[in-house]
Design a protein around this motif. Sequence first.
Motif, PDB file in Angstrom:
ATOM      1  N   UNK A  92       0.858  -1.174   0.000  1.00 24.21           N
ATOM      2  CA  UNK A  92       0.000   0.000   0.000  1.00 24.21           C
ATOM      3  C   UNK A  92       0.900   1.232   0.000  1.00 24.21           C
ATOM      4  N   UNK A  93       0.680   2.139  -0.945  1.00 23.00           N
ATOM      5  CA  UNK A  93       1.465   3.364  -1.075  1.00 23.00           C
ATOM      6  C   UNK A  93       0.527   4.555  -0.969  1.00 23.00           C
ATOM      7  N   UNK A 116      -6.297  12.140   0.537  1.00 22.18           N
ATOM      8  CA  UNK A 116      -5.403  10.996   0.385  1.00 22.18           C
ATOM      9  C   UNK A 116      -5.594  10.348  -0.977  1.00 22.18           C
ATOM     10  N   UNK A 117      -4.483   9.944  -1.574  1.00 25.08           N
ATOM     11  CA  UNK A 117      -4.505   9.061  -2.730  1.00 25.08           C
ATOM     12  C   UNK A 117      -3.691   7.849  -2.315  1.00 25.08           C
ATOM     13  N   UNK A 118      -4.280   6.676  -2.462  1.00 26.88           N
ATOM     14  CA  UNK A 118      -3.645   5.459  -1.980  1.00 26.88           C
ATOM     15  C   UNK A 118      -3.724   4.381  -3.053  1.00 26.88           C
ATOM     16  N   UNK A 119      -2.576   3.781  -3.370  1.00 30.78           N
ATOM     17  CA  UNK A 119      -2.495   2.653  -4.288  1.00 30.78           C
ATOM     18  C   UNK A 119      -2.252   1.392  -3.479  1.00 30.78           C
ATOM     19  N   UNK A 120      -2.887   0.297  -3.869  1.00 31.15           N
ATOM     20  CA  UNK A 120      -2.544  -1.019  -3.343  1.00 31.15           C
ATOM     21  C   UNK A 120      -2.126  -1.855  -4.539  1.00 31.15           C
ATOM     22  N   UNK A 134      -4.041  -3.879  -9.154  1.00 30.52           N
ATOM     23  CA  UNK A 134      -3.910  -2.706  -8.292  1.00 30.52           C
ATOM     24  C   UNK A 134      -5.297  -2.182  -7.961  1.00 30.52           C
ATOM     25  N   UNK A 135      -5.369  -1.398  -6.902  1.00 28.72           N
ATOM     26  CA  UNK A 135      -6.578  -0.645  -6.548  1.00 28.72           C
ATOM     27  C   UNK A 135      -6.115   0.741  -6.132  1.00 28.72           C
ATOM     28  N   UNK A 175       4.967   8.748  -3.235  1.00 30.85           N
ATOM     29  CA  UNK A 175       4.146   7.904  -2.377  1.00 30.85           C
ATOM     30  C   UNK A 175       5.070   7.143  -1.437  1.00 30.85           C
ATOM     31  N   UNK A 176       4.660   6.933  -0.205  1.00 27.99           N
ATOM     32  CA  UNK A 176       5.417   6.154   0.771  1.00 27.99           C
ATOM     33  C   UNK A 176       4.656   4.871   1.054  1.00 27.99           C
TER      34      UNK A 176
END
Length: 183
Positions: free
Chosen positions: A74-75, A94-98, A105-106, A174-175
């Motif tokens: 998750x980033x 927030x913008x979050x990638x999984x 990806x989501x 992104x972290x």
Amino acid sequence: NPMKHSLIVIAIFMLSSAFCGCGRSASSTGGAASSAPVSGASPGGSPAPAQRPGPPEAISAKGPATAPVLLSGVYTITEVEDKGVVKMWPPDNKIEFTFSPDGTYARKAMIRGRVDHTDTGQYRVEGGNKLILSIVSSDNKVQNPAKEIRHTLALSADGDSLKLTAKDGKAATFRKTGEAPGN
């Protein structure tokens, strides 16, 4: 309000470049941002390009590092860079990638803690530094055909920092904030 305008422009950049052709544009209001000049290296180490010679599990860093670096987890967005200025991303937006090891990806975009947009699909890395997102579903609507979005990718050797750069040179960092489900 110039700060509010800056946040709206940044949110539109990130969301429109990611959701181009999906029938939505996003905007944000409120939040604080701070600016700092870019110093060259990002916090947490300088990013190394990632490479995908086969399935997602085979992504590895180029250069002296020999251990594979996976694009998995998750980033969450932390900052946006535009014209040499880094702006911290407001925590209530927030913008979050999984990214999952199986190549799916989501993405979830939130404004003031409320989900504003979601999309899911497949991802791949080409040429060592190009992330291609193939959007299959956007806000629970099937995209037929799937929409492809491309970003230049830099992934730190430890996999904890992901930087995506758009064609116009704007970049988002992104972290890694968690592991992908099933890891």
